[in-house]
Design a protein around this motif. Structure first.
Motif, PDB file in Angstrom:
ATOM      1  N   GLY A  56       0.784  -1.233   0.000  1.00 11.77           N
ATOM      2  CA  GLY A  56       0.000   0.000   0.000  1.00 11.77           C
ATOM      3  C   GLY A  56       0.811   1.276   0.000  1.00 11.77           C
ATOM      4  O   GLY A  56       0.265   2.361   0.261  1.00 11.77           O
ATOM      5  N   PHE A  57       2.092   1.214  -0.338  1.00 11.99           N
ATOM      6  CA  PHE A  57       2.921   2.419  -0.371  1.00 11.99           C
ATOM      7  C   PHE A  57       3.108   2.866  -1.812  1.00 11.99           C
ATOM      8  O   PHE A  57       2.978   2.083  -2.760  1.00 11.99           O
ATOM      9  CB  PHE A  57       4.295   2.156   0.269  1.00 11.99           C
ATOM     10  CG  PHE A  57       4.215   1.813   1.726  1.00 11.99           C
ATOM     11  CD1 PHE A  57       4.038   2.807   2.685  1.00 11.99           C
ATOM     12  CD2 PHE A  57       4.305   0.491   2.147  1.00 11.99           C
ATOM     13  CE1 PHE A  57       3.959   2.484   4.026  1.00 11.99           C
ATOM     14  CE2 PHE A  57       4.233   0.164   3.482  1.00 11.99           C
ATOM     15  CZ  PHE A  57       4.053   1.167   4.434  1.00 11.99           C
ATOM     16  N   ALA A  58       3.454   4.125  -1.964  1.00 10.02           N
ATOM     17  CA  ALA A  58       3.670   4.687  -3.292  1.00 10.02           C
ATOM     18  C   ALA A  58       5.077   4.348  -3.769  1.00 10.02           C
ATOM     19  O   ALA A  58       6.055   4.580  -3.058  1.00 10.02           O
ATOM     20  CB  ALA A  58       3.483   6.206  -3.256  1.00 10.02           C
ATOM     21  N   VAL A  59       5.158   3.787  -4.959  1.00 16.26           N
ATOM     22  CA  VAL A  59       6.462   3.488  -5.558  1.00 16.26           C
ATOM     23  C   VAL A  59       6.861   4.689  -6.403  1.00 16.26           C
ATOM     24  O   VAL A  59       6.124   5.077  -7.317  1.00 16.26           O
ATOM     25  CB  VAL A  59       6.388   2.222  -6.426  1.00 16.26           C
ATOM     26  CG1 VAL A  59       7.742   1.933  -7.061  1.00 16.26           C
ATOM     27  CG2 VAL A  59       5.917   1.039  -5.603  1.00 16.26           C
ATOM     28  N   PRO A  60       8.016   5.319  -6.113  1.00 11.39           N
ATOM     29  CA  PRO A  60       8.401   6.534  -6.854  1.00 11.39           C
ATOM     30  C   PRO A  60       8.612   6.245  -8.341  1.00 11.39           C
ATOM     31  O   PRO A  60       9.322   5.299  -8.702  1.00 11.39           O
ATOM     32  CB  PRO A  60       9.696   6.966  -6.174  1.00 11.39           C
ATOM     33  CG  PRO A  60      10.221   5.739  -5.503  1.00 11.39           C
ATOM     34  CD  PRO A  60       9.022   4.953  -5.098  1.00 11.39           C
ATOM     35  N   MET A  61       7.998   7.026  -9.176  1.00  6.57           N
ATOM     36  CA  MET A  61       8.147   6.895 -10.625  1.00  6.57           C
ATOM     37  C   MET A  61       9.307   7.757 -11.091  1.00  6.57           C
ATOM     38  O   MET A  61       9.213   8.523 -12.060  1.00  6.57           O
ATOM     39  CB  MET A  61       6.847   7.289 -11.326  1.00  6.57           C
ATOM     40  CG  MET A  61       5.665   6.427 -10.935  1.00  6.57           C
ATOM     41  SD  MET A  61       5.984   4.661 -11.247  1.00  6.57           S
ATOM     42  CE  MET A  61       6.080   4.658 -13.025  1.00  6.57           C
ATOM     43  N   ARG A  62      10.407   7.621 -10.399  1.00  5.54           N
ATOM     44  CA  ARG A  62      11.631   8.345 -10.748  1.00  5.54           C
ATOM     45  C   ARG A  62      12.815   7.390 -10.595  1.00  5.54           C
ATOM     46  O   ARG A  62      12.663   6.240 -10.197  1.00  5.54           O
ATOM     47  CB  ARG A  62      11.808   9.567  -9.836  1.00  5.54           C
ATOM     48  CG  ARG A  62      10.814  10.698 -10.134  1.00  5.54           C
ATOM     49  CD  ARG A  62      11.051  11.900  -9.226  1.00  5.54           C
ATOM     50  NE  ARG A  62      10.643  11.632  -7.831  1.00  5.54           N
ATOM     51  CZ  ARG A  62      10.871  12.473  -6.821  1.00  5.54           C
ATOM     52  NH1 ARG A  62      11.526  13.598  -7.035  1.00  5.54           N
ATOM     53  NH2 ARG A  62      10.449  12.173  -5.608  1.00  5.54           N
ATOM     54  N   ARG A  63      13.996   7.893 -10.882  1.00  3.05           N
ATOM     55  CA  ARG A  63      15.205   7.075 -10.789  1.00  3.05           C
ATOM     56  C   ARG A  63      15.631   6.979  -9.318  1.00  3.05           C
ATOM     57  O   ARG A  63      15.809   8.002  -8.640  1.00  3.05           O
ATOM     58  CB  ARG A  63      16.324   7.686 -11.636  1.00  3.05           C
ATOM     59  CG  ARG A  63      17.634   6.907 -11.605  1.00  3.05           C
ATOM     60  CD  ARG A  63      18.670   7.581 -12.506  1.00  3.05           C
ATOM     61  NE  ARG A  63      19.971   6.965 -12.408  1.00  3.05           N
ATOM     62  CZ  ARG A  63      20.357   5.882 -13.062  1.00  3.05           C
ATOM     63  NH1 ARG A  63      19.497   5.290 -13.878  1.00  3.05           N
ATOM     64  NH2 ARG A  63      21.568   5.388 -12.925  1.00  3.05           N
ATOM     65  N   VAL A  64      15.783   5.764  -8.820  1.00  2.00           N
ATOM     66  CA  VAL A  64      16.201   5.528  -7.436  1.00  2.00           C
ATOM     67  C   VAL A  64      17.575   4.858  -7.456  1.00  2.00           C
ATOM     68  O   VAL A  64      17.747   3.784  -8.046  1.00  2.00           O
ATOM     69  CB  VAL A  64      15.192   4.625  -6.699  1.00  2.00           C
ATOM     70  CG1 VAL A  64      15.674   4.353  -5.263  1.00  2.00           C
ATOM     71  CG2 VAL A  64      13.812   5.269  -6.687  1.00  2.00           C
ATOM     72  N   VAL A  65      18.549   5.523  -6.839  1.00  5.54           N
ATOM     73  CA  VAL A  65      19.904   4.974  -6.755  1.00  5.54           C
ATOM     74  C   VAL A  65      20.155   4.534  -5.312  1.00  5.54           C
ATOM     75  O   VAL A  65      20.002   5.325  -4.374  1.00  5.54           O
ATOM     76  CB  VAL A  65      20.967   6.001  -7.184  1.00  5.54           C
ATOM     77  CG1 VAL A  65      22.372   5.414  -7.038  1.00  5.54           C
ATOM     78  CG2 VAL A  65      20.728   6.434  -8.621  1.00  5.54           C
ATOM     79  N   VAL A  66      20.513   3.263  -5.154  1.00  7.71           N
ATOM     80  CA  VAL A  66      20.816   2.707  -3.829  1.00  7.71           C
ATOM     81  C   VAL A  66      22.316   2.414  -3.767  1.00  7.71           C
ATOM     82  O   VAL A  66      22.845   1.646  -4.580  1.00  7.71           O
ATOM     83  CB  VAL A  66      20.022   1.409  -3.575  1.00  7.71           C
ATOM     84  CG1 VAL A  66      20.385   0.827  -2.199  1.00  7.71           C
ATOM     85  CG2 VAL A  66      18.518   1.661  -3.673  1.00  7.71           C
TER      86      VAL A  66
END
Length: 508
Positions: A56-66
């Motif tokens: 139920g969380f929002a998945v960011p529609m952007r680039r995610v760098v870990v």
């Protein structure tokens, strides 16, 4: 936005604090993981996205760098799923950041957001406590294992939603508290009893000496003489594990993924019995990412090698350095990993290929040349490291049919514990646990010889062709025999008995 979450990676049985940095910025949607991740860590990208969406969380529609730092340390396993998810939620401001600085996260995520247990948690918990981490968040199945470590607040959760509720409302949750001593007591089980062993007075005495001094032991005798039966009763007469020793043993089994009950410490001394077809790496440990082998899994316990001469010679040679140093170091291109390996080696073997050399009932069919080749499988340096070499004879008919029971395990263990207590007081300043760990300095100080004892020992060295190392082993065994007799000084009888436990030297 940039967020940082703390996790940990295993190096041997030690843990290194790992920072999980998550940056959410413009660019094509997706998650990129850097910092030497293995395949399981790389696959966490897909698990994290599915788990966030299904929880139920929002998945960011952007680039995610870990970024997993330090970047030069190899990261492996699925335990980074939870910290990466928390980092993404923190970077997108979906959770409170208050607790992140002093909390360490571990856990594997399924696609629906539930948490699954991971290995090595107790080792990471011990390292986290030493590094000043205040709180540890793990899957609920790992919580009792981690809570054994004192001075650390451990929280166990079933799914990602519960973790985020805890971060947003920490006052609504209480850490899990366990009494490690009670857990250790609960984990102890009754083992095989020595009273069931008929006859074999000489071999039983050798078992008692081995347990009291931590000495390595080999039984030599024909098939059916009770060698394995005797060896399997050695753990029962050894002193109970202390809390510190149990913690060490549990850490090793946890790292190896062999912790049978995640809720308790390993309460009994390990007894490992690998098959004679075992390879060298399976004994000492190994792999691309080194894992403990049989000798480390035997730490503070017993490594039993049945049919010793059936093991390949090159495999047995792997034991020489761990027997001397008490640890094993595995070197790889990127790192060297050290595992503890303070174990008691117990072995059994037949006296010849047919098994009946020296037997009073059945005649040996082996030639002298065959017997020579048989014993050539065991190198001199390896046998020098075995303190007690004991002949086990076939039972007499009247011993087989006797109804009376022998001395029980509990009575023998009381004498063993008394002798260990004497040794502990003697070596408290040196940090040694038993007589078998004595080095040259301690041997000179604790095993002083008068002229008569020195003469006896010199004659034994000449007659048996003993090396300096084998002589030191005799003195260590003599010191243990003296402790069992509660004698402060070595006596002629102590050394004479110790010399009698060199069966193989007398056979060759």
């Amino acid at each position: 936005m940039l967020a940082r979450v703390w996790s940990a990676a295993l190096v041997g049985i030690d843990a290194v604090k790992v920072g999980v940095e998550v940056d959410v910025a413009g660019g094509l949607p997706g998650i990129v993981v850097v910092g030497l991740p293995d395949a399981a860590v790389q696959e966490s990208r897909e698990r994290v996205k599915a788990a966030l969406k299904n929880a139920g969380f929002a998945v960011p529609m952007r680039r995610v760098v870990v970024n997993l730092m330090p970047a030069d340390l190899r990261k492996e396993g699925p335990s980074f799923d939870l910290p990466i998810s928390i980092g993404v939620l923190a970077a997108t401001e979906q959770i409170s950041l208050t607790l992140l600085e002093h909390t360490l996260f571990l856990g594997e995520l399924s696609l629906d957001g539930s948490l699954h247990p991971v290995t090595g948690v107790i080792a990471i918990a011990a390292a986290a406590q030493a590094l000043g981490i205040k709180k540890l968040v793990v899957p609920s199945d790992n919580a009792r294992e981690a809570a054994v470590v004192k001075g650390l607040e451990v929280y166990g959760f079933q799914n990602l939603g519960e973790v985020t509720d805890f971060l947003n409302q920490p006052d609504c949750y209480s850490p899990l508290h366990l009494d490690g001593t009670e857990q250790l007591f609960a984990a102890r089980q009754a083992g095989l009893d020595l009273k069931d062993v008929k006859g074999q007075v000489h071999a039983r005495r050798a078992l008692e000496i081995a347990a009291a001094g931590g000495h390595n032991l080999v039984f030599v005798g024909p098939p059916g003489s009770g060698k394995t039966m005797l060896a399997r009763r050695l753990p029962g007469i050894m002193p109970q594990l202390s809390f510190e020793e149990a913690l060490e043993v549990t850490q090793i089994h946890s790292v190896a993924g062999m912790l049978k009950n995640r809720g308790t410490l390993v309460g009994e001394r390990p007894f490992r019995s690998p098959h004679h077809s075992a390879s060298g790496p399976s004994l000492v440990g190994g792999g691309s990412f080194p894992r403990p082998g049989e000798i480390s899994l035997s730490h503070r316990g017993i490594l039993y090698l049945d049919e010793l001469t059936e093991f390949k010679r090159e495999v047995l040679e792997f034991l020489r350095q761990p027997l001397e140093d008490g640890h094993v170091t595995i070197s790889r291109t990127r790192q060297a990993v050290s595992f503890p390996a303070k174990f008691t080696l117990v072995a059994s073997t037949n006296p010849c290929p047919c098994g009946y050399f020296g037997d009073t009932i059945q005649s040996c069919t082996c030639s002298p040349r065959q017997r020579e080749q048989y014993w050539a499988k065991l190198s001199g340096p390896l046998m020098d490291r075995i303190d007690l070499q004991v002949a086990v004879n076939r039972l007499k008919p009247e011993e087989i049919t006797q109804q009376s029971l022998g001395e029980p395990t509990e009575a023998v263990r009381q004498r063993v514990e008394a002798a260990r207590k004497i040794a502990h007081q003697r070596f408290q300043a040196a940090g040694l646990h038993c007589n078998a760990e004595m080095q040259s300095g301690e041997i000179r100080e604790c095993c002083q010889l008068d002229d008569s004892i020195r003469s006896l020992l010199e004659n034994a060295i000449r007659k048996l062709g003993l090396s300096a190392r084998a002589t030191d082993r005799i003195l260590k065994v003599s010191r243990t025999i003296a402790d069992l007799a509660d004698d402060e000084a070595l006596k002629m009888a102590h050394v004479a008995e110790a010399i009698q436990y060199r069966t193989i030297d007398r056979m060759q």
